[in-house]
Structures are given as C-alpha cells and as structure tokens.
Scaffold this motif. Structure first.
Motif, PDB file in Angstrom:
ATOM      1  N   GLN A  26     -13.933  30.998 -12.773  1.00 40.67           N
ATOM      2  CA  GLN A  26     -13.500  32.620 -12.037  1.00 40.67           C
ATOM      3  C   GLN A  26     -13.494  32.195  -9.469  1.00 40.67           C
ATOM      4  O   GLN A  26     -13.863  32.508  -9.425  1.00 40.67           O
ATOM      5  CB  GLN A  26     -14.931  32.982 -12.249  1.00 40.67           C
ATOM      6  N   ASN A  27     -14.045  30.553  -9.648  1.00 39.94           N
ATOM      7  CA  ASN A  27     -13.256  30.761  -8.564  1.00 39.94           C
ATOM      8  C   ASN A  27     -12.112  30.852  -7.893  1.00 39.94           C
ATOM      9  O   ASN A  27     -11.125  30.718  -8.580  1.00 39.94           O
ATOM     10  CB  ASN A  27     -14.240  28.834  -8.209  1.00 39.94           C
ATOM     11  N   ILE A  28     -12.439  31.079  -6.386  1.00 40.23           N
ATOM     12  CA  ILE A  28     -11.329  31.586  -6.039  1.00 40.23           C
ATOM     13  C   ILE A  28     -10.408  30.381  -4.798  1.00 40.23           C
ATOM     14  O   ILE A  28     -10.261  31.073  -3.998  1.00 40.23           O
ATOM     15  CB  ILE A  28     -11.149  32.892  -5.200  1.00 40.23           C
ATOM     16  N   ASP A  29     -11.679  29.197  -4.780  1.00 38.87           N
ATOM     17  CA  ASP A  29     -11.346  28.281  -3.294  1.00 38.87           C
ATOM     18  C   ASP A  29     -10.378  27.638  -3.324  1.00 38.87           C
ATOM     19  O   ASP A  29      -9.908  26.378  -2.639  1.00 38.87           O
ATOM     20  CB  ASP A  29     -12.642  27.781  -3.024  1.00 38.87           C
ATOM     21  N   ALA A  30      -9.771  26.923  -4.895  1.00 36.35           N
ATOM     22  CA  ALA A  30      -8.665  25.730  -5.090  1.00 36.35           C
ATOM     23  C   ALA A  30      -9.113  24.610  -5.270  1.00 36.35           C
ATOM     24  O   ALA A  30      -8.454  23.534  -4.816  1.00 36.35           O
ATOM     25  CB  ALA A  30      -7.178  26.611  -4.417  1.00 36.35           C
ATOM     26  N   LEU A  31     -10.361  24.492  -5.025  1.00 35.61           N
ATOM     27  CA  LEU A  31     -10.606  22.844  -4.825  1.00 35.61           C
ATOM     28  C   LEU A  31     -10.629  22.071  -6.062  1.00 35.61           C
ATOM     29  O   LEU A  31     -10.495  20.967  -6.068  1.00 35.61           O
ATOM     30  CB  LEU A  31     -12.646  23.158  -4.908  1.00 35.61           C
ATOM     31  N   HIS A  32     -10.382  23.363  -7.387  1.00 35.12           N
ATOM     32  CA  HIS A  32     -10.240  21.680  -8.679  1.00 35.12           C
ATOM     33  C   HIS A  32      -8.309  21.311  -7.882  1.00 35.12           C
ATOM     34  O   HIS A  32      -8.311  19.925  -8.521  1.00 35.12           O
ATOM     35  CB  HIS A  32     -10.128  23.078  -9.789  1.00 35.12           C
ATOM     36  N   GLN A  33      -7.589  21.937  -7.956  1.00 35.46           N
ATOM     37  CA  GLN A  33      -6.370  21.281  -7.400  1.00 35.46           C
ATOM     38  C   GLN A  33      -6.944  20.336  -5.573  1.00 35.46           C
ATOM     39  O   GLN A  33      -5.501  19.723  -6.340  1.00 35.46           O
ATOM     40  CB  GLN A  33      -5.155  23.259  -7.016  1.00 35.46           C
ATOM     41  N   ARG A  34      -7.290  21.419  -5.482  1.00 39.23           N
ATOM     42  CA  ARG A  34      -7.414  19.839  -4.119  1.00 39.23           C
ATOM     43  C   ARG A  34      -8.197  18.403  -4.681  1.00 39.23           C
ATOM     44  O   ARG A  34      -8.582  17.251  -4.527  1.00 39.23           O
ATOM     45  CB  ARG A  34      -8.739  20.391  -2.826  1.00 39.23           C
ATOM     46  N   ALA A  35      -8.950  18.661  -5.650  1.00 35.94           N
ATOM     47  CA  ALA A  35      -9.568  17.506  -6.445  1.00 35.94           C
ATOM     48  C   ALA A  35      -8.706  17.033  -7.183  1.00 35.94           C
ATOM     49  O   ALA A  35      -8.445  15.469  -7.978  1.00 35.94           O
ATOM     50  CB  ALA A  35     -10.396  17.772  -6.904  1.00 35.94           C
TER      51      ALA A  35
ATOM     52  N   ILE B  18      -8.845  32.765 -13.039  1.00 39.22           N
ATOM     53  CA  ILE B  18      -8.626  33.853 -13.564  1.00 39.22           C
ATOM     54  C   ILE B  18      -9.336  34.949 -13.243  1.00 39.22           C
ATOM     55  O   ILE B  18      -8.714  36.534 -13.119  1.00 39.22           O
ATOM     56  CB  ILE B  18      -9.699  34.385 -15.692  1.00 39.22           C
ATOM     57  N   HIS B  19      -9.898  34.805 -11.611  1.00 38.69           N
ATOM     58  CA  HIS B  19      -9.473  35.376 -10.127  1.00 38.69           C
ATOM     59  C   HIS B  19      -8.916  35.384  -9.702  1.00 38.69           C
ATOM     60  O   HIS B  19      -9.557  36.074  -7.931  1.00 38.69           O
ATOM     61  CB  HIS B  19     -11.333  35.997 -10.023  1.00 38.69           C
ATOM     62  N   GLY B  20      -8.225  34.719  -9.644  1.00 39.64           N
ATOM     63  CA  GLY B  20      -6.791  34.792  -8.829  1.00 39.64           C
ATOM     64  C   GLY B  20      -7.492  33.807  -7.522  1.00 39.64           C
ATOM     65  O   GLY B  20      -8.699  32.845  -7.998  1.00 39.64           O
ATOM     66  N   SER B  21      -6.588  33.211  -5.871  1.00 37.40           N
ATOM     67  CA  SER B  21      -6.523  32.184  -5.562  1.00 37.40           C
ATOM     68  C   SER B  21      -6.741  33.039  -3.849  1.00 37.40           C
ATOM     69  O   SER B  21      -5.856  34.090  -3.537  1.00 37.40           O
ATOM     70  CB  SER B  21      -6.730  31.605  -5.792  1.00 37.40           C
TER      71      SER B  21
ATOM     72  N   LYS C 259      -6.562  37.676 -14.794  1.00 39.91           N
ATOM     73  CA  LYS C 259      -5.706  37.187 -15.022  1.00 39.91           C
ATOM     74  C   LYS C 259      -5.061  35.725 -15.997  1.00 39.91           C
ATOM     75  O   LYS C 259      -6.478  35.289 -15.713  1.00 39.91           O
ATOM     76  CB  LYS C 259      -4.839  36.042 -13.254  1.00 39.91           C
ATOM     77  N   HIS C 260      -4.347  34.958 -16.392  1.00 35.73           N
ATOM     78  CA  HIS C 260      -4.442  34.369 -17.256  1.00 35.73           C
ATOM     79  C   HIS C 260      -5.290  34.375 -18.271  1.00 35.73           C
ATOM     80  O   HIS C 260      -5.522  33.267 -19.032  1.00 35.73           O
ATOM     81  CB  HIS C 260      -4.846  32.692 -17.173  1.00 35.73           C
TER      82      HIS C 260
END
Length: 224
Positions: free
Chosen positions: A79-88, A96-99, A148-149
């Motif tokens: 639900q986070n919108i900060d894209a920290l998962h991708q940066r990791a 699902i709440h966008g970015s 989303k998704h």
C-alpha cells in the motif's frame, strides 16, 4: 514498513492523520478535494518528497528482495507509495495504491517520470501540464479512486502457502481482505494496533507486535 526508513505513517500515534491542518487531514488523499483545491495535497506532497529524497530502504525491504532472488518469495503487495521495495531490488511489486514515481495530467494524460515530476512540484504551487495546462497528479490512488492491480494481488494471495503482513494496521480495504485469501499460514508483524476482524484466526501462525526490522533480522539469522 517505511516508518523504519523515516517516513511518517498515516494512522499511528504520530501519523499524518493526527496532525492539526485546519481541515480533516484525510482530505489530503480525497479525489474530490484534490479536484477542487490541489494546493492542499501539494503542500503535504512537497514535505513527503523532501523526506523521500533523504531516506534509504530498510533492512526489511532488502530482506524481502533477497527472499525473492532466492525463489522463496513470489512477490510483494504494498500500500506504500514510496517505491522503497524497488529501490531495495524487489522486482515483483504490486503497488495497489500507486506510486509517486510517475505523474500524469488529469486532462490530456501526458505523463512524466519522477525527476521531472519532482522539479515541477517544487517550482510550481500547483504543477500544470505544459501541453494543455491541466493539473498534474502523481500516480497515487486517492479515496474515491479504484485501487490498482487488485485482481493480480488476489491471485498472488490465493496462490501463497505463507502470507506475511508487515507494517499494516489492516484497516483499509480491499487490501485488508487479501490475507484471508491465502490458503496457507499467515504471519502478522506490526507495531501498534492491528484490526483482526478480517484475519482467519485459525491460520495466523505468528502475531508479532514488535519492530519489523528486528523481527526479520531474527528470521534471517534463523534461516542462515
């Protein structure tokens, strides 16, 4: 999870929704309010982006990325919108709440990447499209908009034999309903209040009210 990186949460004791803003803070992400007065959202958004520019992913973000790379994790629903998962380093991430990592004009649909959006946000009180002068909005799901998704998230949940809830109060639907779709065990790790109404209690293996990074450091030590 992102509170461990330094970002404020929304519903915690010191969360964004507990601040004095002159109006109900929930209106930050109210699409009707945004359409009427985008400046209220952008006042918050600039503060959020300043914080985002100074932080790094947490241990837990990197831990989930490592699990994915070794084939132990099928993906992340956030639900986070900060894209920290991708940066990791995570690759299968359903936001699902966008970015905030892209934005688009609400009129003509022209889109911009993060760096362009960042520049426009800090140079204009209300960023506007350079093609049609429409209002620019980050690719974030507001109240009143469809998540989303969702179908892909449901399929991922249904196919899981272990579902980990990390750092969620399980208040906001439909995300709060996803753990119950898993056919297997459920682990909940969240410091603070967690709504258990949508959790199938018989399948909750662990319910840990503790620091997320500390918990997953212990898990990684055990796995090693």
């Amino acid at each position: 999870m992102s509170t461990g990186a330094g970002l404020p949460d929304f519903r915690g004791p010191n969360g964004i929704y507990r601040r004095e803003m002159g109006v109900e803070p929930e209106r930050i992400f109210d699409i009707d309010w945004f359409n009427r007065d985008p400046s209220f959202f952008y006042g918050f958004h600039r503060e959020f982006l300043r914080s985002l520019e100074t932080i790094q992913p947490t241990f837990s973000h990197f831990f989930f990325s490592r699990l994915e790379k070794t084939g132990k994790l099928s993906g992340v629903i956030t639900q986070n919108i900060d894209a920290l998962h991708q940066r990791a380093g995570s690759e299968k991430v359903l936001e699902i709440h966008g970015s905030v990592w892209k934005s688009a004009c609400t009129d003509c649909g022209k889109s911009w990447g993060y760096k362009e959006s960042l520049s426009m946000t800090f140079t204009s009180k209300i960023p506007r499209c350079d093609f049609c002068n429409g209002i620019i909005k980050p690719d974030v799901v507001f109240f009143g908009e469809m998540v989303k998704h969702l179908e892909e998230s449901r399929e991922m949940a249904q196919g899981s034999d272990l579902f980990i809830v990390a750092g969620s109060s399980l208040v906001v639907t439909p995300a709060a309903l996803l753990p119950s779709l898993s056919r297997g065990r459920i682990i909940v790790v969240n410091r603070g209040n967690t709504d258990e109404n949508n959790l199938p209690g018989s399948r909750v293996e662990i319910f840990a009210d503790e620091d997320i990074d500390t918990f997953f450091q212990q898990v990684e030590n055990f796995l090693c």
